[in-house]
Design a protein around this motif. Structure first.
Motif, mmCIF file in Angstrom:
data_model
loop_
_atom_site.group_PDB
_atom_site.id
_atom_site.type_symbol
_atom_site.label_atom_id
_atom_site.label_comp_id
_atom_site.label_asym_id
_atom_site.label_seq_id
_atom_site.Cartn_x
_atom_site.Cartn_y
_atom_site.Cartn_z
ATOM 1 N N ASP A 200 51.203 51.970 69.421
ATOM 2 C CA ASP A 200 51.911 51.303 70.313
ATOM 3 C C ASP A 200 53.010 52.180 70.767
ATOM 4 O OD1 ASP A 200 50.566 48.681 70.583
ATOM 5 O OD2 ASP A 200 52.119 47.754 69.317
ATOM 6 N N TRP B 195 53.222 41.296 76.209
ATOM 7 C CA TRP B 195 53.813 41.606 75.087
ATOM 8 C C TRP B 195 54.752 40.480 74.709
ATOM 9 C CZ3 TRP B 195 54.102 46.973 73.051
ATOM 10 C CH2 TRP B 195 53.248 47.830 73.709
ATOM 11 N N SER C 188 49.924 45.719 68.980
ATOM 12 C CA SER C 188 50.506 44.608 69.608
ATOM 13 C C SER C 188 49.361 43.766 70.166
ATOM 14 C CB SER C 188 51.703 44.637 70.514
ATOM 15 O OG SER C 188 52.879 45.326 69.910
#
Length: 536
Positions: free
Chosen positions: A400, A331, A476
């Motif tokens: 997400d 991430w 993401s």
């Protein structure tokens, strides 16, 4: 080391593992929680999630936290419903009948029932002090606290936890741990076989859950029902619900456009780190597109053909079927934990694809699990304008979820009874507001790309949100996919969709089994208990 010697050692390890699997097997048709404790729930005063009472083998238990007011005790009921392999059947009719009887008693006494059902996964069962039983008890204790904060005390609303037990572990791992043998080695050889058993059980487990649901009044009372499955327990639910959901989604687009989509089971079904092939979700996405009159292929974000998908469901649609997987993608640096040591779900990310090479129960053409499926995104640059595109079907993960900050205390059984560490006040309208505000901010995007802060509110630290959980209608992507410093790709799901396949940050589910997380559990309870999608 010579090649022949290496091969020999590998064969020896395989044989040893196979021996442990076959020689250390647990009983096939044995109910762990079937002690004769009478018709009424046995009362257990417990300060921790450990099961030290002699009554722990009772099929129906009432748990009460010590040192709570007698007129408003922190209590919940815990019931067990166990299933065997050969034949695939319920192991105890009395377990089943006790659950139905208690719901009827609640209704006769004027009490609502909030039923929380949990199907455990691989390497677990209903044995006393199984870690999944302990974790489930912690979740139930939090739900009791959340209801108290809504003024729904134990005398008016009963929390009933139903632990669905099956032989998720095939051999005695506890004995192996005591002998310092790494239990994961022989257990790894059972993943495919246990997966097949979970699929065999799916139909009868869901049938029993629906029979129990028939005792509740989910339409005209404050009764609520959430069903959860972890790992192979998630596969059990995904397998049993897939065909019906596929048909319902296709029919919805053809006959019920603009109306709310109804839950397939209870009010809400949640899969945690499901060890299930991605097609058990992507087939649902394709059915939704088919019902909307769309081809499987993505036509382009904000294309009129794609935005027609948005009219399938109203802005007041609640999610009814959620999958949450702790993803191993890297991430962005602004979304990593302070210590950087959070783990992802290695079991569905790595072990599941590896096991597919050795098991007939895993589709060799679909080795990716539900949470790891992702559309084939890429970026185009036309006339100096960068756009997200998708090569192939518009399927895969579409949301997400991330935890912005730590709660004021660990997610523990004890903290569930402490107001400051179990704050989960009612929060209505947040989902509806997020969708509508996105439309008002950009009327061209049909509400897509909404970003909502949900869950308990805490005193913010520097640079942090006041909400512990953030949910985004975006995906993401790892750094190689970034453009303009942003790794958020458009979701393939409609903004108002009832199905959420969520890619979770490690702060939400740490590793494969770290699902007992107070902020996450609070948000799921808000979706279950509050009018989060109601219009203002």
């Amino acid at each position: 080391m010579a090649k022949g010697m290496r091969t020999g050692l590998i064969l020896i390890l395989v044989l040893c593992a196979s021996c442990l699997v076959s020689c250390g097997e647990t009983a096939v048709n044995y109910a762990y929680r079937n002690a004769d404790c009478g018709a009424n729930p046995v009362r257990i005063v417990s300060a921790t999630s450990r099961e030290d009472s002699e009554q722990a083998r009772c099929a129906y238990q009432e748990h009460v936290a010590p040192d709570t007011p007698p007129d408003a005790p922190a209590r919940y009921d815990l019931a067990f419903l166990e299933f065997g392999d050969h034949p695939a059947a319920r192991l105890s009719d009395s377990q089943f009948l006790l659950i139905k009887s208690q719901i009827r008693q609640n209704r006769q006494a004027g009490r609502d029932t909030v039923l929380v059902a949990y199907v455990h996964g691989w390497r677990h069962d209903a044995e006393v002090n199984n870690r999944d039983v302990q974790g489930f008890r912690t979740m139930l204790n939090y739900t009791r606290s959340f209801l108290d904060q809504r003024g729904r005390m134990a005398d008016t609303t009963e929390v009933l936890g139903v632990y669905i037990g099956w032989r998720g572990r095939q051999h005695d791992e506890e004995t192996e741990r005591k002998s310092n043998f790494p239990s994961i080695i022989p257990a790894a050889f059972t993943l495919g076989e246990r997966k097949a058993i979970s699929e065999t059980l799916s139909e009868i487990v869901i049938a029993d859950l629906r029979d129990i649901q028939s005792e509740l009044d989910l339409d005209n009372s404050d009764d609520r029902m959430i069903v959860m499955g972890h790992s192979l327990g998630g596969n059990l639910l995904a397998t049993g619900l897939m065909t019906e959901l596929e048909e319902d989604l296709r029919r919805h687009g053809q006959d019920h456009r603009g109306q709310a989509f109804q839950p397939p089971l209870g009010n809400l079904t949640v899969l945690f780190n499901p060890a299930a092939e991605s097609q058990k979700w992507t087939r649902l996405q394709l059915a939704m597109r088919d019902g909307a009159g769309l081809s499987p292929e993505w036509s382009r974000l904000l294309d009129p053909a794609e935005t027609s998908l948005e009219t399938l469901f109203p802005a007041t649609q609640k999610p009814v079927y959620i999958s949450i997987t702790s993803i191993c993608d890297k991430w962005g640096p602004e979304e990593r934990s302070g210590d950087g040591l959070l783990n992802c779900d290695w079991a569905t990310g790595y072990l599941f694809p590896l096991a597919s090479h050795f098991s007939n129960s895993i589709d060799s053409n679909d080795r990716i699990t539900i949470g790891y499926a992702r559309a084939n995104y890429y970026v185009t640059n036309r006339d100096g304008v960068k756009r997200w595109e998708i090569d192939g079907p518009a399927i895969g993960a579409d949301f997400d979820i991330i935890t912005n900050a730590r709660a004021g205390g660990l997610s523990t059984y004890v903290n569930a009874n402490v107001p400051d560490t179990s704050l989960c006040a009612p929060q209505g309208n947040w989902l509806y507001d997020a969708r509508v505000s996105q439309i008002q901010g950009n009327h061209h995007n049909a509400g897509r790309g909404w970003d909502v802060e949900a869950g308990p509110r805490v005193k913010p630290e520097k640079g942090q949100s006041t909400a512990l959980v953030q949910i985004r209608h975006d995906v993401s992507l790892p750094r190689p996919f970034w453009h303009n410093g942003v790794g958020l790709a458009p979701s393939v799901a409609p903004a108002n969709g009832p199905l959420w396949n969520m890619r979770a940050h490690g702060s939400v589910i740490d590793d494969h089994r770290g699902l007992v997380n107070y902020p996450l559990w609070c948000v799921l309870n808000q979706i279950l208990l509050d009018d989060v999608a109601a219009a203002n």
